[in-house]
Design a protein around this motif. Structure first.
Motif, short mmCIF file in Angstrom:
data_model
loop_
_atom_site.label_atom_id
_atom_site.label_comp_id
_atom_site.label_asym_id
_atom_site.label_seq_id
_atom_site.Cartn_x
_atom_site.Cartn_y
_atom_site.Cartn_z
N ALA A 42 0.83 -1.20 0.00
CA ALA A 42 0.00 0.00 0.00
C ALA A 42 0.87 1.25 0.00
CB ALA A 42 -0.94 0.00 1.21
N ARG A 43 1.91 1.26 0.81
CA ARG A 43 2.81 2.41 0.87
C ARG A 43 3.53 2.59 -0.47
NH1 ARG A 43 4.41 5.11 5.25
NH2 ARG A 43 3.78 3.44 6.65
N ALA A 44 3.96 1.50 -1.08
CA ALA A 44 4.64 1.58 -2.38
C ALA A 44 3.69 2.10 -3.45
CB ALA A 44 5.19 0.21 -2.77
N TRP A 45 2.42 1.69 -3.41
CA TRP A 45 1.40 2.16 -4.37
C TRP A 45 1.24 3.67 -4.26
CZ3 TRP A 45 -2.03 1.08 -8.22
CH2 TRP A 45 -3.14 1.92 -8.34
N LEU A 46 1.01 4.16 -3.05
CA LEU A 46 0.78 5.58 -2.83
C LEU A 46 2.02 6.40 -3.16
CD1 LEU A 46 -1.28 5.29 0.44
CD2 LEU A 46 -2.13 6.06 -1.77
N THR A 47 3.18 5.89 -2.83
CA THR A 47 4.43 6.59 -3.13
C THR A 47 4.67 6.67 -4.63
OG1 THR A 47 5.37 5.88 -1.03
CG2 THR A 47 6.92 6.63 -2.70
N ALA A 48 4.41 5.58 -5.33
CA ALA A 48 4.61 5.58 -6.79
C ALA A 48 3.71 6.61 -7.47
CB ALA A 48 4.35 4.18 -7.35
N LEU A 49 2.46 6.68 -7.05
CA LEU A 49 1.55 7.66 -7.66
C LEU A 49 1.90 9.09 -7.25
CD1 LEU A 49 -1.90 5.87 -7.47
CD2 LEU A 49 -0.38 6.12 -9.43
N ALA A 50 2.27 9.27 -5.99
CA ALA A 50 2.58 10.62 -5.51
C ALA A 50 3.86 11.18 -6.10
CB ALA A 50 2.66 10.64 -3.99
N THR A 51 4.77 10.31 -6.53
CA THR A 51 6.03 10.79 -7.09
C THR A 51 6.03 10.79 -8.61
OG1 THR A 51 6.99 8.57 -6.94
CG2 THR A 51 7.40 10.10 -5.09
N PRO A 146 -7.80 4.14 -4.21
CA PRO A 146 -8.25 5.47 -4.65
C PRO A 146 -7.53 5.85 -5.94
CG PRO A 146 -6.72 5.65 -2.82
CD PRO A 146 -7.01 4.19 -3.00
N ASP A 147 -8.19 6.68 -6.74
CA ASP A 147 -7.64 7.07 -8.04
C ASP A 147 -6.41 7.96 -7.92
OD1 ASP A 147 -9.04 5.64 -9.81
OD2 ASP A 147 -10.47 7.21 -10.31
N ALA A 148 -6.52 9.02 -7.17
CA ALA A 148 -5.43 10.00 -7.12
C ALA A 148 -4.72 9.93 -5.79
CB ALA A 148 -5.99 11.41 -7.33
N PRO A 149 -3.40 10.17 -5.80
CA PRO A 149 -2.67 10.16 -4.54
C PRO A 149 -2.95 11.39 -3.71
CG PRO A 149 -1.22 10.71 -6.33
CD PRO A 149 -2.56 10.42 -6.94
#
Length: 149
Positions: A42-51, A146-149
């Protein structure tokens, strides 16, 4: 130089040294998708989208989710994120519920900050999101996110 001035100089020097150390130390390593656990995924997913790396987030999707959308469409839809832009922020894992081969990870995302000079009052917007994961072939994969970070 009197005693008060010396102690003030020592305290200010200590604060400056701490600030320099804090700003120059390397950030914690972001766990890769090969690590085990729903929180890591989950953390890797959110980090990948946020970066701004939707191609890394694509690799974390479950096969049935990947089958619903073309990879190029997914990357195009998620490539509008500007790294260190207004959507980047902090994430905090709030709760994890693992039931067999499925998991639900609740995350609080905090974004935005404004400072009102001279009182340094800051405002932050936070949002609670939930990611659902399933263990597939020994690796946790995102099934609902969720779609967007």
């Amino acid at each position: 130089m009197d005693r008060f001035t010396r102690w003030t100089l020592v305290v200010v020097t200590g604060i400056v040294a701490l600030a320099v150390w804090t700003s120059t130390r390397s950030p914690e390593a972001i766990p890769g998708p090969d690590d085990h656990g729903p929180v890591t995924t989950a953390r890797a997913w959110l980090t990948a989208l946020a970066t701004g790396h939707p191609e890394d987030a694509w690799e974390l999707l479950a096969p049935e989710v990947q089958a619903r959308e073309a990879r190029s469409d997914f990357i195009r839809r998620h490539s509008m994120v500007v790294p260190d832009g207004p959507s980047s922020g902090r994430i905090r894992i709030d709760a994890v519920v693992v039931t067999g081969d499925e998991a639900r990870v609740e995350v609080v995302r905090t974004v935005g900050a404004t400072a009102d000079f001279p009182f340094w009052r800051s405002t932050f917007a936070s949002e609670r999101v939930a990611l659902r994961l399933r263990s597939t072939d020994g690796r946790w994969r995102i099934t609902v996110a969720p779609d967007a970070p």
